[in-house]
Design a protein around this motif. Structure first.
Motif, short mmCIF file in Angstrom:
data_model
loop_
_atom_site.label_atom_id
_atom_site.label_comp_id
_atom_site.label_asym_id
_atom_site.label_seq_id
_atom_site.Cartn_x
_atom_site.Cartn_y
_atom_site.Cartn_z
N LEU A 35 -3.89 -11.99 1.77
CA LEU A 35 -3.94 -10.68 1.11
C LEU A 35 -2.59 -10.00 1.26
CD1 LEU A 35 -7.41 -9.53 2.54
CD2 LEU A 35 -6.95 -10.95 0.52
N LEU A 36 -1.86 -9.85 0.16
CA LEU A 36 -0.48 -9.39 0.21
C LEU A 36 -0.31 -8.09 -0.55
CD1 LEU A 36 1.24 -12.84 -0.45
CD2 LEU A 36 0.63 -11.82 1.75
N SER A 37 0.25 -7.09 0.13
CA SER A 37 0.59 -5.80 -0.48
C SER A 37 -0.57 -5.25 -1.30
CB SER A 37 1.84 -5.95 -1.38
OG SER A 37 2.93 -6.42 -0.63
N THR A 38 -1.74 -5.20 -0.68
CA THR A 38 -2.94 -4.81 -1.42
C THR A 38 -3.63 -3.63 -0.75
OG1 THR A 38 -4.88 -5.71 -2.55
CG2 THR A 38 -4.51 -6.43 -0.26
N TRP A 39 -4.76 -3.24 -1.31
CA TRP A 39 -5.46 -2.05 -0.81
C TRP A 39 -6.96 -2.21 -1.01
CZ3 TRP A 39 -4.04 -2.58 -5.75
CH2 TRP A 39 -4.71 -1.91 -6.77
N LEU A 40 -7.72 -1.16 -0.68
CA LEU A 40 -9.18 -1.23 -0.65
C LEU A 40 -9.79 -0.20 -1.59
CD1 LEU A 40 -11.71 -2.49 0.82
CD2 LEU A 40 -11.52 -0.56 2.42
N PRO A 41 -9.83 -0.49 -2.90
CA PRO A 41 -10.48 0.46 -3.80
C PRO A 41 -11.99 0.23 -3.87
CG PRO A 41 -9.54 -1.32 -5.07
CD PRO A 41 -9.21 -1.60 -3.62
N ALA A 42 -12.71 1.28 -4.17
CA ALA A 42 -14.17 1.22 -4.40
C ALA A 42 -14.92 0.40 -3.36
CB ALA A 42 -14.43 0.64 -5.80
N PRO A 43 -14.73 0.70 -2.07
CA PRO A 43 -15.45 -0.08 -1.05
C PRO A 43 -16.96 0.07 -1.14
CG PRO A 43 -14.42 1.84 -0.07
CD PRO A 43 -13.90 1.75 -1.47
N GLY A 65 4.58 -4.63 2.89
CA GLY A 65 5.91 -4.08 3.05
C GLY A 65 5.89 -2.73 3.74
N GLU A 66 6.76 -2.57 4.72
CA GLU A 66 6.82 -1.30 5.46
C GLU A 66 7.30 -0.15 4.60
OE1 GLU A 66 9.53 -2.47 8.48
OE2 GLU A 66 7.99 -3.30 9.81
N HIS A 67 8.05 -0.46 3.53
CA HIS A 67 8.64 0.58 2.69
C HIS A 67 8.02 0.60 1.28
CE1 HIS A 67 11.42 0.58 6.00
NE2 HIS A 67 11.85 -0.64 5.69
N ASP A 68 6.81 0.10 1.17
CA ASP A 68 6.15 0.00 -0.14
C ASP A 68 5.88 1.39 -0.71
OD1 ASP A 68 4.43 -0.47 -2.32
OD2 ASP A 68 3.54 -2.22 -1.36
N PRO A 69 6.51 1.76 -1.84
CA PRO A 69 6.28 3.09 -2.41
C PRO A 69 5.03 3.17 -3.28
CG PRO A 69 7.90 1.95 -3.73
CD PRO A 69 7.52 1.01 -2.61
N LEU A 70 4.49 2.03 -3.67
CA LEU A 70 3.32 1.99 -4.55
C LEU A 70 2.01 1.95 -3.77
CD1 LEU A 70 4.60 -0.60 -7.19
CD2 LEU A 70 4.69 1.91 -7.30
N ILE A 71 1.98 1.12 -2.76
CA ILE A 71 0.80 0.99 -1.90
C ILE A 71 1.29 1.14 -0.47
CG2 ILE A 71 -1.16 -0.44 -1.22
CD1 ILE A 71 -0.78 -1.97 -3.86
N PRO A 72 1.16 2.33 0.13
CA PRO A 72 1.70 2.55 1.48
C PRO A 72 1.18 1.54 2.49
CG PRO A 72 1.01 4.62 0.48
CD PRO A 72 0.53 3.53 -0.43
N VAL A 73 2.01 1.26 3.48
CA VAL A 73 1.68 0.21 4.45
C VAL A 73 0.39 0.51 5.20
CG1 VAL A 73 3.06 1.22 6.31
CG2 VAL A 73 2.68 -1.26 6.24
#
Length: 212
Positions: free
Chosen positions: A126-134, A153-161
């Motif tokens: 699971l890379l640079s992802t997030w948890l929508p609609a759990p 990524g520590e500096h990800d502006p789209l999906i914060p770390v």
């Protein structure tokens, strides 16, 4: 003839399956299998309008919506593509072992499918992802505990770390314990040393499972 070990990777918004070729190439070239052979699947998302981008059509697994300065998902399209892929993967892999992976939007699909497919994967990346609609995700009750690698990524502006930790916490709530989470000095992307870490981690995972 050896049985296949399926590697199924889902790309991110606006990309295509070839975007994740560096991952599949590194894994299949580095990792010799004994009783299996690699079967790589890098499907392309359908082209559809994306609300977040002004309705512009692009490869997208599900619709993204701007919501008070943050990004939300269209829950119907997310549930729909998850159901479609559940059937597609079940048909593809049959009784063979398989691994799921995904970047960004594709990572959302990977962790949802890992938890919802009737037969769990050996591992998930699971890379640079997030948890929508759990709230859509039913907690598995069969004791499944595939190995999981979470990279961000520590500096990800789209999906914060911090999203990586939220995914990790949710998976633990679902009973998963074999989780590796690592952060990298990059924005919304993948560094070469992250690929190296994935390769090493997966090699150890497959050795424990007796397939490498």
């Amino acid at each position: 003839m050896t049985r296949p070990l399926h590697l199924i990777l889902f790309h991110g918004l606006g990309a295509d399956g070839d975007d994740l070729a560096p991952i599949s190439d590194l894994i299949t070239e580095r990792m010799a299998l004994t009783d299996h052979h690699w079967a790589v699947h890098r499907p392309d998302a359908p082209v559809s309008p994306v609300s977040l981008n002004g309705g512009m059509p692009m490869p997208s697994w599900f619709d993204l919506i701007a919501d008070n300065g943050s990004i939300d998902v269209d829950r119907d399209s997310l549930a729909g593509i998850t159901a479609d892929l559940q059937q597609e993967i079940a048909d593809q892999v049959g009784d063979d072992p398989y691994i799921l992976g995904g970047f960004s939007q594709g990572g959302v699909l990977a962790h949802r499918l890992m938890l919802s497919l009737p037969r769990p994967p050996l591992a998930a990346i699971l890379l640079s992802t997030w948890l929508p609609a759990p709230e859509q995700i039913a907690r598995p009750t069969d004791g499944r505990d595939p190995a999981v690698f979470i990279g961000h990524g520590e500096h990800d502006p789209l999906i914060p770390v911090r999203a990586a930790g939220m995914v990790n916490d949710f998976l633990k709530e679902c009973g998963l314990n074999n989780i590796t989470e690592r952060h990298y000095p990059v924005e919304h992307g993948i560094l070469p040393n992250e690929l190296e870490d994935i390769s090493t981690w997966l090699g150890e995972t497959l050795a424990r499972a007796g397939v490498a």
